[in-house]
Design a protein around this motif. Structure first.
Motif, PDB file in Angstrom:
ATOM      1  N   UNK A 129      -0.705  -8.077  -3.391  1.00  0.00           N
ATOM      2  CA  UNK A 129      -1.042  -7.612  -2.049  1.00  0.00           C
ATOM      3  C   UNK A 129      -1.951  -6.402  -2.161  1.00  0.00           C
ATOM      4  N   UNK A 130      -2.512  -5.980  -1.047  1.00  0.00           N
ATOM      5  CA  UNK A 130      -3.317  -4.765  -1.028  1.00  0.00           C
ATOM      6  C   UNK A 130      -2.397  -3.551  -1.134  1.00  0.00           C
ATOM      7  N   UNK A 131      -2.991  -2.390  -1.379  1.00  0.00           N
ATOM      8  CA  UNK A 131      -2.182  -1.177  -1.467  1.00  0.00           C
ATOM      9  C   UNK A 131      -1.503  -0.875  -0.138  1.00  0.00           C
ATOM     10  N   UNK A 132      -2.199  -1.092   0.965  1.00  0.00           N
ATOM     11  CA  UNK A 132      -1.579  -0.876   2.279  1.00  0.00           C
ATOM     12  C   UNK A 132      -0.442  -1.867   2.496  1.00  0.00           C
ATOM     13  N   UNK A 133      -0.626  -3.088   2.019  1.00  0.00           N
ATOM     14  CA  UNK A 133       0.436  -4.072   2.124  1.00  0.00           C
ATOM     15  C   UNK A 133       1.655  -3.677   1.319  1.00  0.00           C
ATOM     16  N   UNK A 134       1.431  -2.959   0.237  1.00  0.00           N
ATOM     17  CA  UNK A 134       2.527  -2.478  -0.592  1.00  0.00           C
ATOM     18  C   UNK A 134       3.426  -1.540   0.206  1.00  0.00           C
ATOM     19  N   UNK A 135       2.820  -0.644   0.974  1.00  0.00           N
ATOM     20  CA  UNK A 135       3.589   0.311   1.777  1.00  0.00           C
ATOM     21  C   UNK A 135       4.458  -0.422   2.784  1.00  0.00           C
ATOM     22  N   UNK A 136       3.868  -1.368   3.512  1.00  0.00           N
ATOM     23  CA  UNK A 136       4.630  -2.077   4.536  1.00  0.00           C
ATOM     24  C   UNK A 136       5.773  -2.881   3.933  1.00  0.00           C
ATOM     25  N   UNK A 137       5.579  -3.428   2.743  1.00  0.00           N
ATOM     26  CA  UNK A 137       6.643  -4.204   2.115  1.00  0.00           C
ATOM     27  C   UNK A 137       7.802  -3.312   1.684  1.00  0.00           C
ATOM     28  N   UNK A 138       7.498  -2.110   1.221  1.00  0.00           N
ATOM     29  CA  UNK A 138       8.568  -1.169   0.881  1.00  0.00           C
ATOM     30  C   UNK A 138       9.329  -0.755   2.130  1.00  0.00           C
ATOM     31  N   UNK A 139       8.606  -0.463   3.198  1.00  0.00           N
ATOM     32  CA  UNK A 139       9.237  -0.036   4.445  1.00  0.00           C
ATOM     33  C   UNK A 139      10.126  -1.143   5.001  1.00  0.00           C
ATOM     34  N   UNK A 140       9.661  -2.384   4.902  1.00  0.00           N
ATOM     35  CA  UNK A 140      10.409  -3.520   5.456  1.00  0.00           C
ATOM     36  C   UNK A 140      11.476  -4.054   4.510  1.00  0.00           C
ATOM     37  N   UNK A 141      11.628  -3.445   3.339  1.00  0.00           N
ATOM     38  CA  UNK A 141      12.632  -3.854   2.359  1.00  0.00           C
ATOM     39  C   UNK A 141      12.443  -5.297   1.901  1.00  0.00           C
ATOM     40  N   UNK A 142      11.194  -5.699   1.696  1.00  0.00           N
ATOM     41  CA  UNK A 142      10.942  -7.027   1.135  1.00  0.00           C
ATOM     42  C   UNK A 142      10.616  -6.951  -0.351  1.00  0.00           C
ATOM     43  N   UNK A 143      10.482  -5.732  -0.893  1.00  0.00           N
ATOM     44  CA  UNK A 143      10.313  -5.543  -2.337  1.00  0.00           C
ATOM     45  C   UNK A 143      11.174  -4.376  -2.797  1.00  0.00           C
ATOM     46  N   UNK A 144      11.477  -4.360  -4.095  1.00  0.00           N
ATOM     47  CA  UNK A 144      12.256  -3.271  -4.683  1.00  0.00           C
ATOM     48  C   UNK A 144      11.374  -2.232  -5.366  1.00  0.00           C
TER      49      UNK A 144
END
Length: 313
Positions: A129-144
């Motif tokens: 994913x993009x770096x911005x996508x990385x932030x949203x995934x952490x916030x949404x708890x879809x990645x560790x």
């Protein structure tokens, strides 16, 4: 004497912390938004502290909420045992990773393979994913755990650097500039230049370096990744100033690689949540990456990470 908080109230606390909004928490728990708000208010009353502050449409957990959430791990592990699930079983704790394509394909894939061999039964997933996508995934708890070369900032995320490297200039092996031992902005004045897209923060930093030196390379192409930049440079389209990690690892007869000065440092970092405790698997994978980076043969363009960049995990 205050009433004792219920397990449901603690479930709401954890759901709101990981989701960031009452709406998302309600969806995750399968209850109404008013029910989430009511249970959250009851929990704050029962524990006697403020657990959330509302900022920009999201609920930001207070320090007290983060501490309380951390103490709930044993409770929910015990509940998992009662439900017949062993929370220490690797199969029940999949490790969810995310990274931009360059790090995911050129760096993490091999480390995933060795990690899985060392930890039989451990499920690992990796999405790009993009770096911005990385932030949203952490916030949404879809990645560790995330990986990035960008200097990102977000209240729900912390960057932990694990590797540093300085910029290099790449070109075809027979390019006239290959005769230089070091490439400076002045040398690139008027030269055909392969640049990263303007949306990249690194592009802005490099443009500023050129502006400070009062030079103007001739941009002939713009690309989204370092992989594309190297491909065009190898074909003789022009020169590119890029981060060599993890692209330039071994001698390549088709390209010339030269240090770029003034020193232009890139940092590869873990991206972790500041509102949720790290899983055992995430901590283990961080150690695995750190050991691999330390033991790997380094090129002349990479900087050995100082001790304060290596996290005790």
């Amino acid at each position: 004497m205050r009433p004792r908080a219920s397990i449901r109230e603690y479930e709401v606390l954890r759901a709101v912390i990981t989701s960031g909004t009452v709406t998302a928490a309600a969806h995750r728990l399968g209850i109404s938004q008013p029910a989430v708000s009511r249970l959250l208010a009851q929990l704050e009353s029962n524990v006697g502290v403020t657990l959330f502050e509302r900022r920009g449409g999201r609920l930001r957990p207070t320090a007290e909420a983060v501490r309380l959430n951390g103490r709930l791990d044993r409770l929910f592990d015990a509940l998992a045992y009662l439900d017949g699930t062993d929370p220490t079983d690797p199969a029940s704790q999949p490790l969810r990773l995310a990274a931009p394509p360059t790090l995911g394909h050129r760096f993490l894939a091999g480390l995933m393979a060795s990690f899985i061999k060392q930890n039989p039964g451990q499920m690992v997933s990796l999405e790009t994913c993009t770096s911005n996508g990385l932030v949203s995934r952490l916030v949404d708890d879809t990645i560790d755990l995330g990986f990035t070369l960008a200097e990102l900032t977000h209240s729900a995320m912390e960057l932990i650097p694990f590797h540093r490297t300085r910029a290099v200039c790449v070109m075809a092996h027979d390019h006239p500039l290959a005769r230089h031992k070091v490439i400076t902005p002045e040398i690139l004045h008027g030269q055909d230049h392969i640049a990263l897209m303007r949306r990249h923060m690194v592009r802005t930093r490099l443009d500023q370096v050129f502006a400070n030196a009062n030079v103007r390379p001739r941009t002939v192409a713009e690309v989204a990744t370092g992989v594309s930049a190297i491909t065009l440079a190898r074909a003789g389209v022009g020169v590119a100033v890029i981060c060599p990690f993890p692209l330039v690892r071994q001698a390549d007869a088709d390209i010339a690689v030269r240090p770029f000065e003034p020193e232009f440092v890139y940092r590869a970092s873990f991206a972790v949540s500041t509102v949720r405790p790290m899983t055992r698997a995430a901590r283990a994978f961080m150690r695995h990456v750190q050991l691999a980076v330390r033991s790997d043969a380094r090129s002349a363009y990479e900087l050995r990470p100082p001790e304060d960049l290596v996290t005790a995990v």
